[in-house]
Structure formats: structure tokens, C-alpha cells
Write a protein that holds these residues in place. Structure first.
Motif, short mmCIF file in Angstrom:
data_model
loop_
_atom_site.label_atom_id
_atom_site.label_comp_id
_atom_site.label_asym_id
_atom_site.label_seq_id
_atom_site.Cartn_x
_atom_site.Cartn_y
_atom_site.Cartn_z
N THR A 137 27.83 -72.54 -99.53
CA THR A 137 26.61 -72.70 -100.33
C THR A 137 26.03 -74.11 -100.21
O THR A 137 24.93 -74.37 -100.73
CB THR A 137 26.90 -72.41 -101.82
N THR A 138 26.74 -75.02 -99.54
CA THR A 138 26.23 -76.38 -99.34
C THR A 138 25.89 -76.67 -97.87
O THR A 138 25.61 -77.80 -97.51
CB THR A 138 27.27 -77.42 -99.81
N HIS A 160 23.96 -77.00 -94.37
CA HIS A 160 22.61 -77.33 -93.92
C HIS A 160 22.56 -77.30 -92.39
O HIS A 160 23.43 -77.88 -91.73
CB HIS A 160 22.19 -78.73 -94.41
N ASN A 169 15.36 -72.86 -90.47
CA ASN A 169 16.34 -73.31 -91.46
C ASN A 169 17.47 -72.30 -91.63
O ASN A 169 17.47 -71.49 -92.58
CB ASN A 169 15.64 -73.58 -92.80
N TRP A 170 18.45 -72.35 -90.72
CA TRP A 170 19.60 -71.45 -90.85
C TRP A 170 20.49 -71.85 -92.02
O TRP A 170 21.19 -71.01 -92.58
CB TRP A 170 20.41 -71.45 -89.56
N GLY A 171 20.48 -73.13 -92.38
CA GLY A 171 21.26 -73.56 -93.53
C GLY A 171 20.85 -72.81 -94.79
O GLY A 171 21.69 -72.38 -95.58
N LEU A 172 19.54 -72.64 -94.96
CA LEU A 172 19.04 -71.90 -96.11
C LEU A 172 19.51 -70.45 -96.08
O LEU A 172 19.91 -69.90 -97.11
CB LEU A 172 17.51 -71.96 -96.14
N ARG A 173 19.46 -69.84 -94.90
CA ARG A 173 19.92 -68.45 -94.77
C ARG A 173 21.39 -68.33 -95.19
O ARG A 173 21.77 -67.41 -95.90
CB ARG A 173 19.75 -67.97 -93.33
N ARG A 182 23.15 -70.39 -97.08
CA ARG A 182 23.31 -70.67 -98.52
C ARG A 182 22.91 -69.46 -99.37
O ARG A 182 23.60 -69.09 -100.32
CB ARG A 182 22.49 -71.91 -98.91
N GLU A 183 21.79 -68.87 -99.02
CA GLU A 183 21.32 -67.71 -99.79
C GLU A 183 22.29 -66.54 -99.69
O GLU A 183 22.59 -65.87 -100.69
CB GLU A 183 19.93 -67.29 -99.32
#
Length: 232
Positions: A122-123, A125, A133-137, A139-140
Motif C-alpha cells: 500500500t506504500t 510507488h 502510475n503503476w504505483g497507484l494501481r 496501492r489501490e
């Protein structure tokens, strides 16, 4: 039309080699089609598991032997999470999401021990070369999985009901048979650390009786749509 480029020939040779290895493993080892499909669906390539693949894996999870093989692969993929090799863990989350909402209810208990590593995700990036933005994917998806794994199970029940309702509206895709599934497994596209302690008793008969094989929201129909990644 020009002759294939070196890159195209290399890709074809690689695919052919992988298919030969897969065929040999099926013939010479005790690996199952569902196990191979789960490995392929959570590998390091840029393609996500498509809806049909996830449906096949979820259905196979209602068979005792395949259940243990599938969850072992997912445990190992999740525990391999790091900043360099994030994709296999993310794809494991995608499969886990589908299993939680379409597979045996026991899946929720099975992955309680993975919550710590999922929390780490969940953290995360990461932006790719196209600035996607794969980090967002990641995390979500990890936040959604943690919510599905909550002890009160209210969100899980709601999502399973929603999945069942959506699936019940899909008509005309035929009945499910072991033969047709095995055939699709072998035609589908062509890593590992910690197991949870409660996986050691894989063939405990009392536990296996609770896999609720028939309570499956996709035992009549399956989605057919392809969900490609936005970028690699």
C-alpha cells in the motif's frame, strides 16, 4: 510482406520453447493444468491475467488438489514483493481479488497470514517509461484486498453477492465441464518463498470438506472480455 525481424523470430522461438516445456511438465511431472495456468497468470510479463483465465483458476480452486497448488503459488508470489519485481506480486493480487469474490469462501481465511506483506504494497510507488502510475494501481489493489480480508467479512460478502449477481446475467456461454476446462488450460498463454504455517496440512480431510465446491458464482457462466494493461 517482408520477412520476420530478428526480434519477432526470437519471440516466436521463446514462445515455442515455453510451450514445449509446459507440455513436458504436464507429461512428466505431477503438475496440473490449473497450476501451470496460475504460474503463467502471475509471471513477469506485461500482460495481466484476463477474465477467462481468472475464471478458470477460480473454478479450479474448488477442486481440493488444485486449491492447494493455486494458493501456494499466490503465497509465494506475494512474498516475493519488492520494488524491482513488483509485477508478479501485483498480478497475484489481481488473481486473489477474483478468488476472494468468485472462489471458495475459505480463501479469505487462507490469506490472513499475507496481510503484512500486502500492507507493504500500500506504500508502493512506481511510474513506468510512459509515466503511467503503476504505483497507484498497486496501492489501490492492495487496499481493496485488505478490505476484503477484514475479519467482519461484511465487505467480502457484499462483493461476493455483487459478483454472483453480475455473473448470473451473463448468458449463452455453456456449461462447465472438466474436459473443456482442461482443454482451455493447455491452450492458454504461455517464482517463491514463504508458505503460511496452516498450509502444511494440505490434505486434512476435515478441512477439505469445507471448500464449498458447489457455492460458486461462476459455475455456470464466465466472463469473456480481455483487460489489457494500459502500458508496460
Amino acid at each position: 510482406m517482408g520477412s520476420p525481424s530478428f526480434h519477432e523470430l526470437k519471440k516466436q522461438a521463446s514462445f515455442f520453447f515455453k510451450e514445449k516445456i509446459k507440455t513436458a511438465r504436464l507429461a512428466l511431472t505431477d503438475v496440473t493444468p490449473a497450476e501451470l495456468l496460475t504460474e503463467e497468470a502471475t509471471d513477469e510479463d506485461a500482460w495481466p491475467p484476463d477474465t477467462r483465465t481468472m475464471g478458470l483458476i477460480s473454478r479450479a480452486a474448488f477442486e481440493v488438489d488444485d486449491y492447494w497448488r493455486i494458493v501456494d503459488i499466490l503465497h509465494k508470489r506475494l512474498w516475493k514483493f519488492d520494488k524491482e519485481r513488483w509485477r508478479v506480486s501485483y498480478k497475484a493480487l489481481v488473481i486473489l481479488d477474483h478468488l476472494l469474490t468468485h472462489g471458495p469462501e475459505r480463501i479469505s481465511e487462507e490469506f490472513q497470514c499475507d496481510k503484512e506483506v500486502i500492507k507493504e504494497m500500500t506504500t508502493f510507488h512506481h511510474l513506468d517509461q510512459e509515466r503511467f502510475n503503476w504505483g497507484l494501481r498497486v496501492r489501490e489493489k492492495s487496499e481493496r484486498i485488505l478490505k476484503l480480508l477484514e475479519e467482519d467479512r461484511s465487505f467480502l460478502k457484499e462483493e461476493r453477492y455483487r459478483a454472483r449477481k453480475v455473473t448470473s446475467g451473463i448468458k449463452g456461454f455453456g456449461s462447465f465441464t472438466q474436459r473443456s476446462v482442461a482443454k482451455r488450460f493447455t491452450k492458454s498463454r504461455s517464482e517463491i518463498y514463504i508458505k503460511c504455517s496452516h498450509n502444511n496440512d494440505h490434505h486434512d480431510e476435515d478441512e477439505d470438506d469445507n471448500l464449498d465446491f458447489h457455492d460458486h458464482p461462476m459455475n455456470k457462466d464466465e466472463h469473456r472480455d480481455r483487460v489489457p494493461l494500459v502500458s508496460t
